[in-house]
Every structure is written in structure tokens, then in C-alpha cells.
Design an enzyme around this catalytic site. Structure first.
Site, PDB file in Angstrom:
ATOM      1  N   ASP A 119       0.815  -1.220   0.000  1.00 23.79           N
ATOM      2  CA  ASP A 119       0.000   0.000   0.000  1.00 23.79           C
ATOM      3  C   ASP A 119       0.845   1.264   0.000  1.00 23.79           C
ATOM      4  OD1 ASP A 119       0.970  -0.410   2.580  1.00 23.79           O
ATOM      5  OD2 ASP A 119      -0.982  -0.867   3.429  1.00 23.79           O
TER       6      ASP A 119
ATOM      7  N   HIS B  60      -7.069  -4.624  10.419  1.00 23.00           N
ATOM      8  CA  HIS B  60      -6.818  -4.433   8.980  1.00 23.00           C
ATOM      9  C   HIS B  60      -5.570  -5.179   8.534  1.00 23.00           C
ATOM     10  CE1 HIS B  60      -4.370  -0.405   9.479  1.00 23.00           C
ATOM     11  NE2 HIS B  60      -3.587  -1.438   9.592  1.00 23.00           N
TER      12      HIS B  60
ATOM     13  N   GLU C 163      -9.532  -1.768   5.525  1.00 18.27           N
ATOM     14  CA  GLU C 163     -10.116  -1.437   6.815  1.00 18.27           C
ATOM     15  C   GLU C 163     -11.397  -2.247   7.057  1.00 18.27           C
ATOM     16  OE1 GLU C 163      -8.193   0.139   8.603  1.00 18.27           O
ATOM     17  OE2 GLU C 163      -7.892   2.226   8.091  1.00 18.27           O
TER      18      GLU C 163
HETATM   19  P1  PGA Z   1       2.359  -1.368  12.840  1.00 17.97           P
HETATM   20  O1  PGA Z   1       1.256  -1.416  11.713  1.00 17.97           O
HETATM   21  O2  PGA Z   1       3.392  -2.379  12.454  1.00 17.97           O
HETATM   22  O3  PGA Z   1       2.898   0.026  12.792  1.00 17.97           O
HETATM   23  O4  PGA Z   1       1.696  -1.715  14.125  1.00 17.97           O
HETATM   24  C1  PGA Z   1       0.758  -2.648  11.315  1.00 17.97           C
HETATM   25  C2  PGA Z   1      -0.408  -2.436  10.375  1.00 17.97           C
HETATM   26  O5  PGA Z   1      -1.115  -1.446  10.532  1.00 17.97           O
HETATM   27  O6  PGA Z   1      -0.596  -3.287   9.495  1.00 17.97           O
END
Ligand code: PGA
Length: 253
Positions: free
Chosen positions: A68, A139, A144
Site C-alpha cells: 500500500d 486491517h 479497513e
Molecule cells: P504497525 O502497523 O506495524 O505500525 O503496528 C501494522 C499495520 O497497521 O498493518
């Protein structure tokens, strides 16, 4: 069947995840690797950089594709995922820049960019191993909680909880982009294998809910229960704690 690997610390989880990635690259030097951003994979990327620097692995023939990118951020924006990947991995390894792929967040036509990204994914073929993190809201990539599981790459509106969680990287919450381009869940599930990396107490409940709870688009990662490929979940002790408590029969490596 899900394979669980529970390590003592966040750092060890990163090292273990890097070993799994490295194995794929050694077996298939021209592997197609799916990458993710966020805080969680930082230790893994540092270990991959180390392995590459001592000649244990080479990315010379590896191709990467990221999940993404924020809409509106140019590659030179310090919070763009393009910047993240170059800062934390690509600039330190022997990968060919043209073999690294992320959606173009600054595209003047993000909807068209989604179609272009899917065309690219079709051209590249099956991802050998896809790295995933998990958001506090369940997510995967920027898919989401929703009423359905998006199949293809889509333009997504980021949820308040994601904007809140990611605001730690920006000067203020208002600076966090409200949209992103995200590989769809249908695309993610086409990978030959998936490596889900989760660390910290904050991920313990959502990890249990995703992997043992109801399969629902309100918890996007729950679709992984239907995944037909090889799913390896690497955690530290904290992230594994709710699974350990509620599912004592699960015996991690
Ligand atoms: P993070 O994000 O590693 O910063 O916790 C993970 C995600 O949102 O997929």
C-alpha cells in the site's frame, strides 16, 4: 493449518521472520516478495540488511511488491511508504531499483493507479511470500473494517483508528492522509505463502480475534482463516498472550 512461532522478544520475532524470508530467497533467488511497512517489520528489515551485508542472501534477482501507499504523498515525503522502504531496506541491499514496486500515491488519478497496480500484479505473477502486519482494528494492508472483503487494489478511506494510530509518525493528526491505495484482500490471498508478523501486547487481542474468531469483513484479517496456502504467524510473547490464554492447545514453535 496455521503455523505459530512465538519468540521471547520483539527483536527475536524480527530475526525469526527474516530467517523465513531468507530461506525463500535462498531457495528461489528470483523470488517475488510481498512487503509491508509499519513499525512491526523494522527488526526484520534490519536483519535482512545484515544478512545481505555478510553475503548470506542477495536481492540481485529478487522482485518486491508492496501492499500500500498513502494517497497524495510523493516518494520524497518522509512518511510515504516509498521513502520508508528505501530508508529501511532498499538502499541497504543489492536490489535493482526497477524491481521494487509500490503503488504511486501521488498519482493524479488514484482510481486509475489501482487498476494499473492490479495490471502490474497480474504481470508479476504469484507472490512467493507475502509479509503482513495487522492493525489494531484487524486491517491487513489498508483494508479497513468494512461490509465486504475487497478483492482488487482499491482506493480506501482510512478509518479514524488507523489515522490515530499512524499520527505518531506525522507532526499532527491532520497531516495524516485520509486515503490510501491498498492491495485488495483477494490479491493478498493469491500469495503462495503468508508471513504474518505481530508484536506487542497491543496486538494480542486482535490477533486472537482474527485467527480464532468469526470470519467477517469487520475484522479483515479474519479471512486468513480461509487461506489455502502456508500461513506462518510470528509473534513475540506479548502478542501471543491472548491466544495462549484462550487456546491452550495451540502449541507454538
Ligand atoms: P504497525 O502497523 O506495524 O505500525 O503496528 C501494522 C499495520 O497497521 O498493518
Amino acid at each position: 493449518m496455521i503455523k505459530f512461532i512465538c519468540t521471547e522478544s520483539e527483536q527475536q520475532a524480527g530475526i525469526r521472520a527474516a530467517e523465513i524470508m531468507a530461506e525463500v530467497i535462498k531457495t528461489r533467488p528470483n523470488a517475488l516478495i510481498g512487503l509491508a511497512t509499519g513499525s512491526t517489520p523494522l527488526n526484520m528489515y534490519a536483519e535482512l540488511v545484515r544478512k545481505c551485508s555478510i553475503g548470506e542472501i542477495s536481492f540481485k534477482d529478487v522482485t518486491t511488491v508492496n501492499l500500500d501507499e498513502y494517497v497524495g504523498l510523493t516518494p520524497d515525503h518522509e512518511q510515504s511508504y516509498y521513502w520508508f522502504m528505501w530508508k529501511n531496506l532498499f538502499s541497504h541491499i543489492d536490489i535493482e531499483p526497477e524491481n521494487t514496486h509500490l503503488p504511486t500515491g501521488a498519482s493524479p488519478d488514484p482510481e486509475k493507479e489501482c487498476i494499473n497496480y492490479d495490471r502490474l500484479l497480474d504481470r508479476l505473477g504469484s507472490v512467493d511470500i507475502q509479509l503482513l502486519g495487522i492493525g489494531h482494528n484487524g486491517h491487513i494492508a489498508f483494508n479497513e473494517p468494512d461490509s465486504h472483503f475487497p478483492k482488487d487494489t482499491t482506493l480506501v478511506k482510512l478509518s479514524d483508528s488507523t489515522i490515530e494510530a499512524n499520527s505518531r509518525f506525522f507532526d499532527s493528526k491532520a497531516d495524516v492522509p485520509s486515503q490510501a491505495i491498498s492491495m485488495g484482500i483477494g490479491r493478498i490471498l493469491r500469495a503462495k505463502s503468508i508471513l504474518l508478523l505481530a508484536t506487542g501486547q497491543g496486538k494480542a487481542d486482535i490477533l486472537e480475534k482474527a485467527l480464532f474468531g468469526k470470519i467477517t469483513p469487520t475484522v479483515p484479517a479474519s479471512i486468513l482463516q480461509f487461506y489455502q496456502g502456508e500461513l506462518t504467524v510470528v509473534t513475540d510473547k506479548s502478542a501471543f498472550s491472548t491466544i495462549k490464554e484462550k487456546h491452550p492447545r495451540v502449541n507454538p514453535e
